[in-house]
Every structure is written in C-alpha cells, then in structure tokens.
Design a protein around this motif. Structure first.
Motif, PDB file in Angstrom:
ATOM      1  N   GLN A 152      -9.217  10.603  53.688  1.00 47.93           N
ATOM      2  CA  GLN A 152      -9.956  11.619  54.429  1.00 47.93           C
ATOM      3  C   GLN A 152      -9.925  12.983  53.743  1.00 47.93           C
ATOM      4  N   TYR A 153      -8.843  13.264  53.030  1.00 51.43           N
ATOM      5  CA  TYR A 153      -8.659  14.596  52.447  1.00 51.43           C
ATOM      6  C   TYR A 153      -8.577  14.484  50.930  1.00 51.43           C
ATOM      7  N   GLN A 197     -13.961  15.182  47.615  1.00 53.80           N
ATOM      8  CA  GLN A 197     -15.280  15.060  48.213  1.00 53.80           C
ATOM      9  C   GLN A 197     -15.355  15.639  49.614  1.00 53.80           C
ATOM     10  N   SER A 198     -14.215  15.855  50.273  1.00 58.55           N
ATOM     11  CA  SER A 198     -14.237  16.383  51.635  1.00 58.55           C
ATOM     12  C   SER A 198     -13.717  17.809  51.732  1.00 58.55           C
ATOM     13  N   TRP A 257     -16.817  18.460  59.919  1.00 57.90           N
ATOM     14  CA  TRP A 257     -17.116  17.023  59.862  1.00 57.90           C
ATOM     15  C   TRP A 257     -17.831  16.566  61.130  1.00 57.90           C
TER      16      TRP A 257
END
Length: 393
Positions: free
Chosen positions: A175-176, A179-180, A273
């Motif tokens: 998640q981290y 890209q995020s 998000w």
C-alpha cells in the motif's frame, strides 16, 4: 583466503586513495563545467554519466579496482539539477555506497537527501498544489556478469523492468510505496551502468520507525519480492523469490522523526485514496459531459458474459497473481505509450472460479478511447489472473 586472494587484497588497498577531494569540491567543479557529454535519456531531463575502471598487471595477477560510480551530487548535475546537486553535497545528505547482489544484478545504494525546494524541477499535484517537500535517492544498477545494461534508447531497455522505492517499517509495502506516495524517477545509462534517481514525498518523519530502499523486479510493487511482518512491522527479502529483491536500510537521522507529522501525512494519503481522480466518472457526477456519459453507458452494458463482445484483452498486461492472507491482489499494467495504472481486488467466498470480475476502470479526457478496464478471474488453484481490457471501437 589463498595467496592469490591475499595479493588481490593488498593491491586493492594500495590502489585506494587516502587523500580524495571533498564531495562539495567535486560538485563545484561539475557545476562550473561548460562542456557536458550528452546521452539519450528517459523522462524530461538530459543526462550524462561516466565511470572509470583501473586495471593493474603484476605478474600473472590481474587486479580490477572497484568501479567508481558517479556520486549522487554528480548525477544530479548531469540531470541538469544544480539545486539538487548542492543539496546532495550538503550536510543533510546521506551517502551510503552499499552494494548487494540479487537476481543477477549488482545494486549499489549511493545516497539520499530530503527537504523543501531542493530541486530545480518542482512539480505540482493534480490540483495545482506545489509538492515542495521531497526525498531523492540514487542507486546504480549493473549486471553481475559484467554485461552492459541496455541504453534507454535500446529496444531491450526495460525488457527486465526494475521497481525502485522507499518503504517504511510498520507500513505494508503493498500500500505504501513509490506509486502511492507521490513518486517518480529519472534514468540514465552510461558505460553499461544504469543510474536511477527516485523522487517521492519526504518520509523522513518516519525516521524513528526505519526507512528502506528496495530494488525489485517489475514495473510496480511485487508482493512476492518481500515479506511484511505485521507484528514487528519488519520488511525483509523473500529468500525464495526468483527475481531481483535487493533491500537496503537507509541510515536516516532519527532526530528527524515527527510522529504528529507522520500521522497527518498518513491521514492525508488515505483521504486522497478515497477521493476519485478528476478523470474518473465518479468525480464528474453532476457535471458530466457527453464523453463521460459515453463511458458510463459503455460500462453499464458490460457483464461477465458479454465482456469479450464489447472489449478485448491487452495480452501484454496478463499476469497471474497470488492473493495475500486477506485475499487481496494488486493488478498493475504499463503500456508501450508509457501510460500505467492498476487496482486492488479482494477474493471473497462468493466469487466462483472462472468467472470474470470487473475490478474497476479509469479514463482521461479522451473518454472511451482511453478507457482501461481492470479484469480479474479466480483460477481453480486459488491464484488470480489479472488482465486489462480496452473497448472495441
């Protein structure tokens, strides 16, 4: 150690300079250089890099001195980013020069620097807000067998893509990652060595937790490359992984940690998000134009049974993924045009093997012409096949 190895070690020590010019002086010389070599590059910034190898012959023994990579400051200069070069030469820079071998590559973490407005190339987000607080990290990548890395203009470039990112101890890397967290990169190849300069949101506020730098196979984060221990928060290499999965610990000064700022940053990320992007149909509700309505109409007619009638798979994006213990998989793609994206999908008990599942879709101002549909299929063995579909126009 045998006698030849003893001689090698002695020669290497004798070839190591005891007096070297300071990093700041090296950078100042480069900043004043009027003539610069040019080479083909990726992204918008021209680049030129160089390396030197010293060979000494003594009887039948050949000693090759350690490769001299460009420093992070020198690389920034060659990317024509003088402000960043000065930052890499300052006291706040972290110079590492640690090398690991993984998956047939020799990877060296050269160094990192972070701060506000430390680059000539300040970017803005999709709302026009300046992203001024960034961290920049440079790695050198070469083949362990000595074969040269392909130039960025070569057809072979990126046939074996590599994903370089920071990770944070305690936060799930799926998640981290780059890209995020506001990430991007520039690449240059010279004398067979690839130099990757990564940029992303400044995460020094997590210094007390621990910050990693990972280099792994693929275009996006591969959940198989590393192991995340939810209990301890540790991220480690998967010893059984067949590709590249180098992992470094970045020695960031723990005094830069700021738990309040870290919590605020994570809260901001999660809010972003949960907010639809401007190009998505959800964002356009209430002010949709003809193009948005065309996408809505097209998606509303799709079902698992008629998907192949109205859309076609992009075979280059097809991949088989293994769900994590929560049943989650991350599908991702990158087209030859450079467009990239992806989505997450959860395998739930009601999903039957062999059935098409539309995980989501996205498009830009060209609407149907740019429409990308994320499709997942649960396989009999529990894996999931991910593939991108495009409309048949």
């Amino acid at each position: 150690m045998n006698r030849i190895e003893d001689m090698d070690e002695l020669l290497k020590k004798s070839l190591t300079p005891t007096d070297v010019p300071p990093e700041q002086l090296n950078c100042q010389v480069l900043l004043r250089a009027k003539e610069r070599k040019r080479m083909k590059h990726q992204k918008r910034i021209p680049a030129a890099v160089a390396a030197a190898v010293c060979v000494v012959l003594l009887g039948s023994v050949t000693v090759v001195a350690a490769r001299r990579y460009f420093s992070p400051a020198e690389i920034a200069v060659e990317f024509h980013d003088d402000t960043l070069a000065k930052a890499f030469s300052g006291e706040g820079a972290v110079l590492v020069n640690e090398t690991q071998e993984s998956g047939g590559y020799r990877i060296t973490l050269l160094g990192s620097v972070a701060g506000k407005n430390i680059s000539d190339y300040i970017i803005t987000d999709d709302k026009g807000v300046v992203e001024e607080n960034k961290i920049y990290t440079v790695v050198a990548i070469e083949r362990a067998d000595g074969a040269p890395m392909p130039d960025t203009s070569s057809d072979d470039y990126d046939k074996e893509p590599l994903y370089v990112s920071h990770y944070i101890r305690g936060l799930d890397p799926k998640q981290y990652s780059l890209q995020s967290m506001g990430g991007g990169y520039s690449t240059a190849v010279k004398d067979g060595v690839m130099y990757r300069m990564m940029e992303m949101d400044n995460i020094e506020m997590f210094a007390d937790k621990g910050i990693y730098v990972g280099v792994s196979s693929g275009t996006f984060y591969d959940m198989e490359a590393y192991r995340f221990d939810e209990g301890s928060g540790e991220i480690s290499r998967n010893a059984d992984y067949k590709g590249v999965n180098a992992l470094f610990t970045l020695p960031v000064d723990k005094s830069k940690a700021d738990s309040s700022a870290a919590d605020a940053y994570l809260e901001k990320l999660r809010a972003e998000w949960d907010t639809p992007a401007q190009g998505s149909y959800e964002f356009q509700i209430g002010k949709a134009d003809a193009s948005d309505l065309a996408v809505e109409e097209f998606m509303n007619q799709l079902t698992p049974d008629n998907l192949d009638e109205y859309a076609a798979p992009v075979e280059s994006t097809r991949m088989v993924l293994t769900p994590d213990k929560e049943g989650m998989v991350l599908g991702s793609y990158e087209f030859e045009t450079g467009a990239a994206g992806g989505s997450a999908f959860w395998v739930t008990p009601e999903i039957k093997a062999g059935e098409y599942q539309i995980g989501g879709y996205s498009y830009s101002e060209n609407a149907l012409a740019d429409l990308v549909i994320d499709v997942y299929v649960l396989n009999e063995d529990g894996t999931v096949t991910y593939v991108v579909y495009r409309p048949k126009l």
